[in-house]
Structure formats: C-alpha cells, structure tokens
Design a protein around this motif. Structure first.
Motif, PDB file in Angstrom:
ATOM      1  N   GLU A 114      -3.198   7.990   0.869  1.00  0.00           N
ATOM      2  CA  GLU A 114      -4.811   8.669   1.565  1.00  0.00           C
ATOM      3  C   GLU A 114      -5.134   8.753   0.657  1.00  0.00           C
ATOM      4  O   GLU A 114      -5.508   9.586  -0.233  1.00  0.00           O
ATOM      5  N   ASN A 115      -6.321   9.938   1.786  1.00  0.00           N
ATOM      6  CA  ASN A 115      -7.532  10.176   0.446  1.00  0.00           C
ATOM      7  C   ASN A 115      -7.294  11.622  -0.020  1.00  0.00           C
ATOM      8  O   ASN A 115      -6.382  12.546   0.413  1.00  0.00           O
ATOM      9  N   GLY A 116      -7.393  11.865  -1.635  1.00  0.00           N
ATOM     10  CA  GLY A 116      -6.849  12.402  -2.189  1.00  0.00           C
ATOM     11  C   GLY A 116      -5.636  12.095  -3.168  1.00  0.00           C
ATOM     12  O   GLY A 116      -5.024  13.013  -3.428  1.00  0.00           O
ATOM     13  N   SER A 117      -4.720  11.834  -2.409  1.00  0.00           N
ATOM     14  CA  SER A 117      -3.977  11.079  -3.182  1.00  0.00           C
ATOM     15  C   SER A 117      -3.464  10.447  -4.352  1.00  0.00           C
ATOM     16  O   SER A 117      -2.585  10.605  -4.942  1.00  0.00           O
ATOM     17  N   GLY A 118      -4.635  10.745  -5.658  1.00  0.00           N
ATOM     18  CA  GLY A 118      -4.439   9.745  -6.436  1.00  0.00           C
ATOM     19  C   GLY A 118      -5.173   8.203  -6.434  1.00  0.00           C
ATOM     20  O   GLY A 118      -4.039   7.778  -7.893  1.00  0.00           O
ATOM     21  N   THR A 147      -4.880  -3.700  -6.801  1.00  0.00           N
ATOM     22  CA  THR A 147      -6.719  -3.063  -5.869  1.00  0.00           C
ATOM     23  C   THR A 147      -6.755  -2.151  -4.518  1.00  0.00           C
ATOM     24  O   THR A 147      -5.151  -2.371  -4.035  1.00  0.00           O
ATOM     25  N   VAL A 148      -6.952  -1.033  -4.824  1.00  0.00           N
ATOM     26  CA  VAL A 148      -7.311   0.011  -4.038  1.00  0.00           C
ATOM     27  C   VAL A 148      -7.419  -1.170  -2.817  1.00  0.00           C
ATOM     28  O   VAL A 148      -8.560  -1.299  -3.240  1.00  0.00           O
ATOM     29  N   SER A 149      -7.117  -0.744  -1.545  1.00  0.00           N
ATOM     30  CA  SER A 149      -7.704  -1.091  -0.390  1.00  0.00           C
ATOM     31  C   SER A 149      -7.444  -0.551   1.022  1.00  0.00           C
ATOM     32  O   SER A 149      -6.199  -0.289   1.188  1.00  0.00           O
ATOM     33  N   HIS A 150      -8.266  -0.375   2.195  1.00  0.00           N
ATOM     34  CA  HIS A 150      -8.001  -0.580   3.423  1.00  0.00           C
ATOM     35  C   HIS A 150      -8.274  -1.564   4.031  1.00  0.00           C
ATOM     36  O   HIS A 150      -7.728  -1.272   5.415  1.00  0.00           O
ATOM     37  N   ASP A 151      -8.179  -3.063   3.337  1.00  0.00           N
ATOM     38  CA  ASP A 151      -8.792  -4.176   4.284  1.00  0.00           C
ATOM     39  C   ASP A 151      -6.702  -4.427   4.778  1.00  0.00           C
ATOM     40  O   ASP A 151      -6.921  -5.309   3.442  1.00  0.00           O
ATOM     41  N   ARG A 152      -6.072  -4.156   5.704  1.00  0.00           N
ATOM     42  CA  ARG A 152      -5.133  -4.848   5.547  1.00  0.00           C
ATOM     43  C   ARG A 152      -4.639  -5.773   5.674  1.00  0.00           C
ATOM     44  O   ARG A 152      -4.339  -6.691   5.212  1.00  0.00           O
ATOM     45  N   TYR A 153      -6.083  -7.109   6.289  1.00  0.00           N
ATOM     46  CA  TYR A 153      -5.882  -8.509   6.414  1.00  0.00           C
ATOM     47  C   TYR A 153      -5.915  -9.071   5.148  1.00  0.00           C
ATOM     48  O   TYR A 153      -5.921  -9.755   4.345  1.00  0.00           O
ATOM     49  N   PHE A 154      -7.309  -8.056   4.201  1.00  0.00           N
ATOM     50  CA  PHE A 154      -7.171  -8.719   2.121  1.00  0.00           C
ATOM     51  C   PHE A 154      -6.130  -7.984   1.695  1.00  0.00           C
ATOM     52  O   PHE A 154      -5.912  -9.315   1.658  1.00  0.00           O
ATOM     53  N   LEU A 155      -5.335  -7.271   2.162  1.00  0.00           N
ATOM     54  CA  LEU A 155      -4.380  -6.768   1.501  1.00  0.00           C
ATOM     55  C   LEU A 155      -3.000  -8.328   1.645  1.00  0.00           C
ATOM     56  O   LEU A 155      -2.004  -8.332   0.752  1.00  0.00           O
ATOM     57  N   ASP A 156      -2.429  -8.408   3.231  1.00  0.00           N
ATOM     58  CA  ASP A 156      -1.978  -9.027   3.745  1.00  0.00           C
ATOM     59  C   ASP A 156      -2.249 -10.951   2.656  1.00  0.00           C
ATOM     60  O   ASP A 156      -1.063 -10.737   2.639  1.00  0.00           O
ATOM     61  N   LYS A 157      -2.936 -11.033   2.477  1.00  0.00           N
ATOM     62  CA  LYS A 157      -3.417 -12.538   2.049  1.00  0.00           C
ATOM     63  C   LYS A 157      -3.167 -12.195   0.578  1.00  0.00           C
ATOM     64  O   LYS A 157      -2.788 -13.402   0.265  1.00  0.00           O
TER      65      LYS A 157
END
Ligand SMILES: Nc1ncnc2c1ncn2[C@@H]1O[C@H](COP(=O)(O)OP(=O)(O)O)[C@@H](O)[C@H]1O
Ligand SMILES: [Mg+2]
Length: 260
Positions: free
Chosen positions: A37-41, A219-229
C-alpha cells in the motif's frame, strides 16, 4: 549467488516503524516485484538497498561488484539542445570529449580560412588523426554502433537519433532514459513504476529490453500485467513493517493472498 542480504533489518523514522526485523535475500538474476500500500515502505527500499541510508537496526550486505542503475524520469534541462545520440553516448567522459574534439576539428577543416592556409590544414589534420586514434582505442566506434543498435531496438528511427531531445515526446524521453540505462554497466536495476506515463508501444519495448537485461531487477509497480510478464518473485510489504516473499508472478501472489 547472493547479491544483497537483509538480516534482521528494522527501519523507523522518528520512532515510526517502516520495517520491523525483516530478512530478505536477493539472488543474482532475480526479477522481483515490490508491492505494498502507499506508505508501506516501497520508496524506503530505494534508499536502503543502495546504502543511501542505513537501517535503524540490522545489517544489509551487498556483493562487492554490485552496480545499481536507476531509471530516472527527469532529463537535465542543460541537455535539451543535445541530440538523442549525444545524450545516450555520454557514458564515458573521455569519449564525449574526444567526440566533441573531432566535431570541432571537422568544422575547422571545412572553414575557408583553414582551407586557404596549408600550414593550418596540416596541423588540423594531424590533430584529427591523433584524436581519431584515441577515440578508436577507447572504443568510440564500437560504442557508436552499440548506441545505434540499442536506440533502434527502442523504436528510434535514424532521423530521431540525431534530433535534439527538446523535440521529443514524453514517451520518447522515457525510451531515451531506458536506452541510457541499457548502456550503463549496471548489473542491478532499481525501477520505480517504470510503466507510468508510457504508451503501449513503449511499454512493449520496455518489457523486451528488461527481458534481455542479464542482471537483477527489483521494481515497484502497480501494473499487474507488467509484473506478470517480468517478475519471478513478489516481495509484499504489509502495514506493520513485515514482508512476505512469494516465489511467483503477480497472479501467483494474488491467488495465494486470496486463499489465505
Ligand atoms: N524521510 C522520511 N522522514 C520521515 N518519514 C518518512 C520519510 N520517508 C518516508 N517516511 C514515512 O515512511 C513510511 C514509508 O514511506 P515510503 O517508503 O515512501 O512508502 P511507499 O513508497 O510504499 O509509499 C511512510 O509512512 C512515510 O510517511
Ligand atoms: Mg513511494
């Protein structure tokens, strides 16, 4: 091989804990997605990992040859009049100096004042020969070829490569930053939301470039498609300063979480 190791690491800001006694191993060649989450570190990891800040407790050890590369969002305004090629080739100070010298000497050779003076022309030709030799010895011609290849791979046409960067669109600027990153000797990429502000073709070249990168990626990412690849491991930071490691892509992580 172990690249980075967090042992019993705690981090707090003025008594507010962000990490609480975490252990984390990063192995060479891993592709890790950092979620929370935002603020989690998440951003705090960007300063702890490279040693820009120290943990409140515990030890972070890094392998000696670790070279971290970042994908920056900003381009120094001083560079706006330079061409894509020049900005991307600036890896070596010596080569940029020599390249500037060569251009300068070429301009002098074309100058009518010089062409009408055989003595001056001789001097310039000699200096040019020496500069060329040093440029070649320092890998200048190989670098030029490598830079062009990387830029073509990132969808820059031959014409774009010699365009001043102030004429580039946002997506082109992001791809230029990626080209710079690909040409450094970094063996560990720390990426923060790299797909933000990218159009679809640019995301595709980003993904392809990262697939080809041989080093380690976090990588930090909220883009789950990107992460999945891309990723093979998810490190999830929760609100009470703990982390959980999931050996899979984002889908694997999401399913495990749902099942828990
Ligand atoms: N330099 C700082 N000084 C004080 N508190 C900070 C500092 N940096 C981050 N924090 C706090 O630490 C927590 C984690 O922040 P951060 O790592 O930026 O989270 P994220 O990137 O996951 O949103 C937040 O509560 C934030 O307010
Ligand atoms: Mg952040």
């Amino acid at each position: 091989m172990l690249l980075v190791n967090f042992s019993n690491v705690s981090k707090d800001y003025a008594g507010n804990p962000v990490f609480d006694e975490i252990d984390l191993e990063i192995l060479e060649g891993e592709r890790i997605g950092l979620v929370g989450e935002n603020g989690s570190g998440k951003s705090t990891q960007y300063i702890l990992l490279p040693g820009l800040d120290t943990p409140t407790e515990g030890v972070i050890s890094r392998r000696r040859n670790l070279t971290i590369g970042y994908l920056s969002q900003e381009i120094d305004p001083l560079q706006h009049t330079k061409t894509v090629f020049e900005v991307v080739s600036e890896r070596s100070a010596e080569l940029s100096t020599l390249s500037a010298t060569l251009h300068q000497l070429e301009a002098q050779m074309a100058d009518p004042d010089t062409t009408s003076d055989p003595g001056a022309m001789d001097n310039i030709l000699q200096a040019y020969g020496k500069a060329q030799e040093r440029f070649e010895a320092a890998g200048g011609y190989t670098l030029a070829h490598e830079v062009e290849t990387v830029l073509h791979g990132l969808l820059f046409s031959y014409q774009d490569i010699y365009t001043p960067i102030r004429h580039l669109s946002g997506g082109e600027k992001s791809r230029l930053q990626l080209a710079r990153l690909m040409l450094t000797d970094a063996n560990f990429l720390l990426l923060d939301e790299p797909t933000n502000n990218l159009d679809i073709p640019s995301i595709e070249v980003l993904e392809a470039a990262l697939q080809e990168f041989e080093g380690t990626i976090l990588t930090v990412s909220h883009d789950r498609y990107f992460l999945d690849k891309l990723v093979t491991k998810i490190v999830a930071i929760d609100d009470d300063g703990r982390i959980e490691v999931y050996p899979g892509n984002f889908l694997y992580y999401a399913e495990k979480r749902k099942a828990a």
